[in-house]
Design a protein around this motif. Structure first.
Motif, PDB file in Angstrom:
ATOM      1  N   ASP A   9      -7.350 -38.612   1.994  1.00  6.12           N
ATOM      2  CA  ASP A   9      -6.123 -38.192   1.316  1.00  6.12           C
ATOM      3  C   ASP A   9      -6.393 -37.040   0.360  1.00  6.12           C
ATOM      4  O   ASP A   9      -5.624 -36.072   0.288  1.00  6.12           O
ATOM      5  CB  ASP A   9      -5.531 -39.366   0.528  1.00  6.12           C
ATOM      6  N   ARG A  10      -7.495 -37.133  -0.360  1.00  6.25           N
ATOM      7  CA  ARG A  10      -7.821 -36.088  -1.333  1.00  6.25           C
ATOM      8  C   ARG A  10      -8.121 -34.759  -0.641  1.00  6.25           C
ATOM      9  O   ARG A  10      -7.701 -33.692  -1.104  1.00  6.25           O
ATOM     10  CB  ARG A  10      -8.991 -36.545  -2.204  1.00  6.25           C
ATOM     11  N   GLU A  11      -8.838 -34.832   0.465  1.00  5.66           N
ATOM     12  CA  GLU A  11      -9.147 -33.608   1.203  1.00  5.66           C
ATOM     13  C   GLU A  11      -7.873 -32.971   1.750  1.00  5.66           C
ATOM     14  O   GLU A  11      -7.692 -31.747   1.690  1.00  5.66           O
ATOM     15  CB  GLU A  11     -10.122 -33.929   2.333  1.00  5.66           C
ATOM     16  N   ALA A  12      -6.972 -33.791   2.284  1.00  8.36           N
ATOM     17  CA  ALA A  12      -5.717 -33.263   2.821  1.00  8.36           C
ATOM     18  C   ALA A  12      -4.864 -32.658   1.711  1.00  8.36           C
ATOM     19  O   ALA A  12      -4.241 -31.604   1.886  1.00  8.36           O
ATOM     20  CB  ALA A  12      -4.956 -34.378   3.531  1.00  8.36           C
ATOM     21  N   ALA A  13      -4.838 -33.311   0.554  1.00  8.67           N
ATOM     22  CA  ALA A  13      -4.055 -32.798  -0.569  1.00  8.67           C
ATOM     23  C   ALA A  13      -4.586 -31.450  -1.039  1.00  8.67           C
ATOM     24  O   ALA A  13      -3.811 -30.536  -1.345  1.00  8.67           O
ATOM     25  CB  ALA A  13      -4.076 -33.811  -1.712  1.00  8.67           C
ATOM     26  N   GLU A  14      -5.904 -31.318  -1.095  1.00 14.44           N
ATOM     27  CA  GLU A  14      -6.474 -30.045  -1.525  1.00 14.44           C
ATOM     28  C   GLU A  14      -6.189 -28.937  -0.511  1.00 14.44           C
ATOM     29  O   GLU A  14      -5.974 -27.783  -0.887  1.00 14.44           O
ATOM     30  CB  GLU A  14      -7.976 -30.200  -1.750  1.00 14.44           C
ATOM     31  N   ARG A  15      -6.162 -29.279   0.779  1.00 15.85           N
ATOM     32  CA  ARG A  15      -5.796 -28.280   1.793  1.00 15.85           C
ATOM     33  C   ARG A  15      -4.356 -27.816   1.586  1.00 15.85           C
ATOM     34  O   ARG A  15      -4.044 -26.620   1.720  1.00 15.85           O
ATOM     35  CB  ARG A  15      -5.971 -28.860   3.203  1.00 15.85           C
ATOM     36  N   ALA A  16      -3.483 -28.764   1.261  1.00 17.29           N
ATOM     37  CA  ALA A  16      -2.087 -28.401   1.018  1.00 17.29           C
ATOM     38  C   ALA A  16      -1.968 -27.504  -0.205  1.00 17.29           C
ATOM     39  O   ALA A  16      -1.215 -26.523  -0.198  1.00 17.29           O
ATOM     40  CB  ALA A  16      -1.249 -29.658   0.844  1.00 17.29           C
ATOM     41  N   CYS A  17      -2.702 -27.813  -1.250  1.00 18.84           N
ATOM     42  CA  CYS A  17      -2.658 -26.990  -2.458  1.00 18.84           C
ATOM     43  C   CYS A  17      -3.131 -25.568  -2.166  1.00 18.84           C
ATOM     44  O   CYS A  17      -2.554 -24.593  -2.648  1.00 18.84           O
ATOM     45  CB  CYS A  17      -3.525 -27.617  -3.550  1.00 18.84           C
TER      46      CYS A  17
END
Length: 262
Positions: free
Chosen positions: A27-35
């Motif tokens: 989840d954290r990796e996906a969130a950082e990609r979105a950011c």
């Protein structure tokens, strides 16, 4: 399946961006990609500003209006200063019903709430386009003959015009007594919204949800038929209860409003 192999969840990724702990590395990796892909401003800051606005609204309903029953539709995970945290800090007996559509999110949310055994809070599964089911399930916890604060914060931008969003709001409001309230947060139109949607999809691969952004006039039309808007009316997120020293608002990311049923 290990924690690292899990498919990212939009709700858990949002929790991470809000500073919560109900998430895993995927989840954290996906969130950082979105950011990194967000085309305008700071996604993390926008989400945290929206959560602050939600908190202001809850404090207005519980503190100023004296409401002790809240129905939050489209809630996500109940973490990081969410509705029940804010409301029950003001009055521990405030009843809160969360409504979510994703069965995985609902189950995770219930697990989190079981860690707060004294909290008069429940999480039910429901769709904003099925108000009858929402009202039926909520009535097991809330007394719908007494004023209720309905929070439509993060729900109606998944409802397109064919589903009659104003009619859905009216169905919910019609079931509430006079003196009830609606707190509202809705994504605003933006000239880079296609890129915004693409960035959001990075948080949940395969996510098929269509986001419907609306102009200020369109957002206002969802509320004004049966409700009385209270100051400052329907305004951009940076203007909601802004401090006098706040920076001038930029392009609206979200419309916010609170309205009362006469």
């Amino acid at each position: 399946m290990t924690e690292h192999d899990e498919t990212p969840s939009l709700a858990r990724a949002m929790d991470y961006l809000l500073g919560g702990r109900a998430n895993n590395p995927a989840d954290r990796e996906a969130a950082e990609r979105a950011c990194a892909a967000w085309p305008a401003g700071d996604l993390k800051q926008e989400l945290r500003s929206a959560r602050e606005a939600l908190g202001h609204m809850v404090r207005q309903l519980v503190g100023e209006a004296g409401v002790r029953q809240l129905l939050h539709i489209g809630a996500g995970l109940p973490t990081m200063h969410n509705t029940h945290h804010v409301a029950q800090q003001m009055d521990p007996d405030t009843r809160v019903v969360y409504v979510g559509r994703d069965p995985g999110v609902v189950e995770h949310a219930r697990q989190l709430l079981r860690q707060e055994p004294r909290s008069p809070t429940v999480y039910v599964r429901g769709e904003v386009d099925d108000p009858d089911r929402i009202l039926r399930d909520a009535s097991a916890i809330l007394d719908l003959t007494r004023p209720v604060g309905v929070l439509l914060f993060g729900a109606l931008h998944f409802v397109d015009s064919r589903q009659d969003p104003a009619g859905l709001v009216n169905s919910l409001v019609d079931a509430m007594p006079s003196g009830s309230w609606v707190a509202f947060g809705h994504l605003a139109t933006h000239d880079r919204e296609d890129l915004m949607d693409a960035a959001l999809e990075r948080m949940a691969p395969g996510w098929q949800e269509r986001v419907v952004r609306r102009s200020r006039a369109e957002a206002t039309a969802l509320l004004e038929e049966t409700l009385e808007l209270v100051p400052p009316g329907v305004v951009a997120l940076p203007e909601w209860r802004a401090e006098p020293t706040a920076d001038p608002p930029g392009a609206a990311a979200m419309w916010c409003a609170v309205a009362r049923k006469p």
